[in-house]
Design a protein around this motif. Structure first.
Motif, PDB file in Angstrom:
ATOM      1  N   ARG A  66       0.583  -0.956   0.146  1.00  0.00           N
ATOM      2  CA  ARG A  66      -0.184   0.041   0.206  1.00  0.00           C
ATOM      3  C   ARG A  66       0.533   1.397   0.118  1.00  0.00           C
ATOM      4  NH1 ARG A  66      -1.129   3.644   3.594  1.00  0.00           N
ATOM      5  NH2 ARG A  66       0.050   2.476   5.448  1.00  0.00           N
ATOM      6  N   VAL A  67       0.445   2.111  -0.763  1.00  0.00           N
ATOM      7  CA  VAL A  67       1.226   3.518  -0.745  1.00  0.00           C
ATOM      8  C   VAL A  67       0.762   3.816  -1.324  1.00  0.00           C
ATOM      9  CG1 VAL A  67       2.330   3.206  -3.481  1.00  0.00           C
ATOM     10  CG2 VAL A  67       3.909   4.396  -2.339  1.00  0.00           C
ATOM     11  N   PHE A  68       1.550   5.920  -1.003  1.00  0.00           N
ATOM     12  CA  PHE A  68       0.952   7.159  -1.499  1.00  0.00           C
ATOM     13  C   PHE A  68       1.832   7.575  -2.149  1.00  0.00           C
ATOM     14  CE2 PHE A  68       0.678  11.789  -0.573  1.00  0.00           C
ATOM     15  CZ  PHE A  68      -0.618  11.772  -2.050  1.00  0.00           C
ATOM     16  N   PHE A  69       1.995   8.109  -2.601  1.00  0.00           N
ATOM     17  CA  PHE A  69       3.168   8.517  -3.817  1.00  0.00           C
ATOM     18  C   PHE A  69       2.865  10.115  -4.134  1.00  0.00           C
ATOM     19  CE2 PHE A  69       6.412   9.018  -6.675  1.00  0.00           C
ATOM     20  CZ  PHE A  69       7.912   9.091  -6.494  1.00  0.00           C
ATOM     21  N   ASP A  70       3.630  10.879  -4.070  1.00  0.00           N
ATOM     22  CA  ASP A  70       3.178  12.336  -4.382  1.00  0.00           C
ATOM     23  C   ASP A  70       4.508  12.850  -4.825  1.00  0.00           C
ATOM     24  OD1 ASP A  70       2.517  14.608  -5.495  1.00  0.00           O
ATOM     25  OD2 ASP A  70       1.038  15.677  -4.163  1.00  0.00           O
ATOM     26  N   PRO A  71       4.956  12.507  -6.456  1.00  0.00           N
ATOM     27  CA  PRO A  71       6.217  12.896  -7.054  1.00  0.00           C
ATOM     28  C   PRO A  71       6.665  15.129  -6.303  1.00  0.00           C
ATOM     29  CG  PRO A  71       5.392  12.817  -8.914  1.00  0.00           C
ATOM     30  CD  PRO A  71       4.438  12.552  -7.286  1.00  0.00           C
ATOM     31  N   GLY A  72       5.578  16.016  -6.128  1.00  0.00           N
ATOM     32  CA  GLY A  72       5.511  17.031  -6.106  1.00  0.00           C
ATOM     33  C   GLY A  72       5.749  18.055  -7.259  1.00  0.00           C
ATOM     34  N   LEU A  73       6.046  16.916  -8.544  1.00  0.00           N
ATOM     35  CA  LEU A  73       6.047  17.688  -9.494  1.00  0.00           C
ATOM     36  C   LEU A  73       4.736  18.697  -9.863  1.00  0.00           C
ATOM     37  CD1 LEU A  73       7.899  15.512 -11.076  1.00  0.00           C
ATOM     38  CD2 LEU A  73       8.636  17.598 -10.129  1.00  0.00           C
ATOM     39  N   PRO A  74       4.711  19.905 -10.130  1.00  0.00           N
ATOM     40  CA  PRO A  74       3.525  20.399 -10.582  1.00  0.00           C
ATOM     41  C   PRO A  74       2.856  20.221 -11.833  1.00  0.00           C
ATOM     42  CG  PRO A  74       4.892  22.290 -10.812  1.00  0.00           C
ATOM     43  CD  PRO A  74       5.444  21.154 -10.041  1.00  0.00           C
ATOM     44  N   LEU A  75       2.360  20.423 -12.607  1.00  0.00           N
ATOM     45  CA  LEU A  75       1.073  19.973 -13.931  1.00  0.00           C
ATOM     46  C   LEU A  75       1.013  18.880 -14.024  1.00  0.00           C
ATOM     47  CD1 LEU A  75       2.556  23.627 -15.415  1.00  0.00           C
ATOM     48  CD2 LEU A  75       0.668  23.141 -14.569  1.00  0.00           C
ATOM     49  N   VAL A  76       1.446  17.949 -13.358  1.00  0.00           N
ATOM     50  CA  VAL A  76       2.299  16.233 -13.943  1.00  0.00           C
ATOM     51  C   VAL A  76       1.079  15.638 -13.296  1.00  0.00           C
ATOM     52  CG1 VAL A  76       2.981  14.596 -13.265  1.00  0.00           C
ATOM     53  CG2 VAL A  76       4.778  16.224 -13.117  1.00  0.00           C
ATOM     54  N   PRO A  77      -0.115  15.052 -14.316  1.00  0.00           N
ATOM     55  CA  PRO A  77      -1.574  14.933 -14.343  1.00  0.00           C
ATOM     56  C   PRO A  77      -1.600  13.678 -13.967  1.00  0.00           C
ATOM     57  CG  PRO A  77      -1.009  14.499 -16.522  1.00  0.00           C
ATOM     58  CD  PRO A  77       0.377  15.159 -16.175  1.00  0.00           C
ATOM     59  N   GLU A  78      -2.459  13.304 -12.813  1.00  0.00           N
ATOM     60  CA  GLU A  78      -2.947  11.939 -11.957  1.00  0.00           C
ATOM     61  C   GLU A  78      -2.753  10.845 -12.846  1.00  0.00           C
ATOM     62  OE1 GLU A  78      -3.083   9.128  -8.628  1.00  0.00           O
ATOM     63  OE2 GLU A  78      -2.844  12.189  -8.602  1.00  0.00           O
ATOM     64  N   SER A  79      -3.232  10.478 -14.455  1.00  0.00           N
ATOM     65  CA  SER A  79      -3.052   9.713 -15.035  1.00  0.00           C
ATOM     66  C   SER A  79      -1.365   9.521 -15.081  1.00  0.00           C
ATOM     67  CB  SER A  79      -3.362   9.513 -16.757  1.00  0.00           C
ATOM     68  OG  SER A  79      -2.860  10.882 -17.053  1.00  0.00           O
ATOM     69  N   LEU A  80      -0.623  10.080 -15.463  1.00  0.00           N
ATOM     70  CA  LEU A  80       0.732  10.139 -15.372  1.00  0.00           C
ATOM     71  C   LEU A  80       1.795   9.490 -13.971  1.00  0.00           C
ATOM     72  CD1 LEU A  80       3.038  10.115 -17.909  1.00  0.00           C
ATOM     73  CD2 LEU A  80       3.696  11.845 -16.692  1.00  0.00           C
ATOM     74  N   ILE A  81       1.149   9.951 -13.150  1.00  0.00           N
ATOM     75  CA  ILE A  81       1.286   9.523 -12.085  1.00  0.00           C
ATOM     76  C   ILE A  81       1.236   8.087 -11.803  1.00  0.00           C
ATOM     77  CG2 ILE A  81       1.098   9.132  -9.476  1.00  0.00           C
ATOM     78  CD1 ILE A  81       1.261  12.372 -10.138  1.00  0.00           C
ATOM     79  N   GLN A  82      -0.336   7.224 -11.874  1.00  0.00           N
ATOM     80  CA  GLN A  82      -1.063   6.217 -11.759  1.00  0.00           C
ATOM     81  C   GLN A  82       0.568   5.252 -12.919  1.00  0.00           C
ATOM     82  OE1 GLN A  82      -2.809   4.844  -9.859  1.00  0.00           O
ATOM     83  NE2 GLN A  82      -2.624   6.832  -8.618  1.00  0.00           N
ATOM     84  N   TYR A  83       0.449   5.433 -14.257  1.00  0.00           N
ATOM     85  CA  TYR A  83       1.501   4.718 -15.080  1.00  0.00           C
ATOM     86  C   TYR A  83       2.876   4.609 -14.533  1.00  0.00           C
ATOM     87  CZ  TYR A  83       4.044   3.647 -19.622  1.00  0.00           C
ATOM     88  OH  TYR A  83       5.095   3.109 -19.988  1.00  0.00           O
ATOM     89  N   GLY A  84       3.152   5.887 -13.915  1.00  0.00           N
ATOM     90  CA  GLY A  84       4.378   5.279 -13.449  1.00  0.00           C
ATOM     91  C   GLY A  84       4.328   4.729 -12.332  1.00  0.00           C
ATOM     92  N   MET A  85       3.531   4.393 -11.237  1.00  0.00           N
ATOM     93  CA  MET A  85       3.377   3.465  -9.907  1.00  0.00           C
ATOM     94  C   MET A  85       3.162   1.794 -10.818  1.00  0.00           C
ATOM     95  SD  MET A  85       4.117   5.045  -7.644  1.00  0.00           S
ATOM     96  CE  MET A  85       3.404   3.324  -6.402  1.00  0.00           C
ATOM     97  N   LYS A  86       2.377   2.124 -11.741  1.00  0.00           N
ATOM     98  CA  LYS A  86       1.773   0.250 -12.081  1.00  0.00           C
ATOM     99  C   LYS A  86       3.593  -0.010 -13.605  1.00  0.00           C
ATOM    100  CE  LYS A  86      -3.032   1.288 -13.053  1.00  0.00           C
ATOM    101  NZ  LYS A  86      -3.919   1.514 -13.800  1.00  0.00           N
ATOM    102  N   LYS A  87       4.097   0.885 -13.788  1.00  0.00           N
ATOM    103  CA  LYS A  87       5.584   0.708 -14.096  1.00  0.00           C
ATOM    104  C   LYS A  87       6.115  -0.303 -13.231  1.00  0.00           C
ATOM    105  CE  LYS A  87       9.066   2.088 -17.588  1.00  0.00           C
ATOM    106  NZ  LYS A  87      10.270   3.093 -17.603  1.00  0.00           N
TER     107      LYS A  87
END
Length: 124
Positions: A66-87
């Motif tokens: 279980r993880v909550f991960f927020d890279p703290g990068l402005p203008l990065v859509p949630e879908s890209l963050i989710q893609y990165g986590m799945k990868k």
């Protein structure tokens, strides 16, 4: 309290700078759980846990991650963050397997000025 301060470094693709997180990790051996919570760093959020469960037949192990991960990068859509986590998820499991079979190979303690403690550096 049985906790230790760790530093994790995350290799982000160009054009982003790498991100880091200083977090407090707590081990709960009776439940085969490791949990962590961000204390500082360029990541806005890094909180989570791993719990290992033995299968009924004792021949395999189930990992609950279980993880909550927020890279703290402005203008990065949630879908890209989710893609990165799945990868990254398969690599996280690989790192955990290596750590469980040889704990000193994956995590190297280095002296650090951060909070006057010894930080554990891991490159993900």
């Amino acid at each position: 309290d049985g906790s230790e301060v760790q530093r994790a470094v995350f290799d982000f693709p160009w054009p982003f700078d790498d991100r880091w997180s200083l977090h407090r990790a707590v081990k709960y051996p009776s439940t085969c759980t490791l949990s962590w919570e961000r204390e500082d760093g360029t990541l806005t959020g890094n909180t989570g846990s791993w719990t290992l469960y033995e299968s009924e037949d004792g021949k395999s192990t189930l990992l609950y991650y279980r993880v909550f991960f927020d890279p703290g990068l402005p203008l990065v859509p949630e879908s890209l963050i989710q893609y990165g986590m799945k990868k990254e998820a398969p690599g996280i499991v690989t790192h955990l397997r290596r750590f469980l079979t040889n704990p000193t190979a994956e995590f190297q303690a280095t002296s650090s000025e951060m909070n006057g403690s010894c930080a554990v550096e891991r490159k993900i």
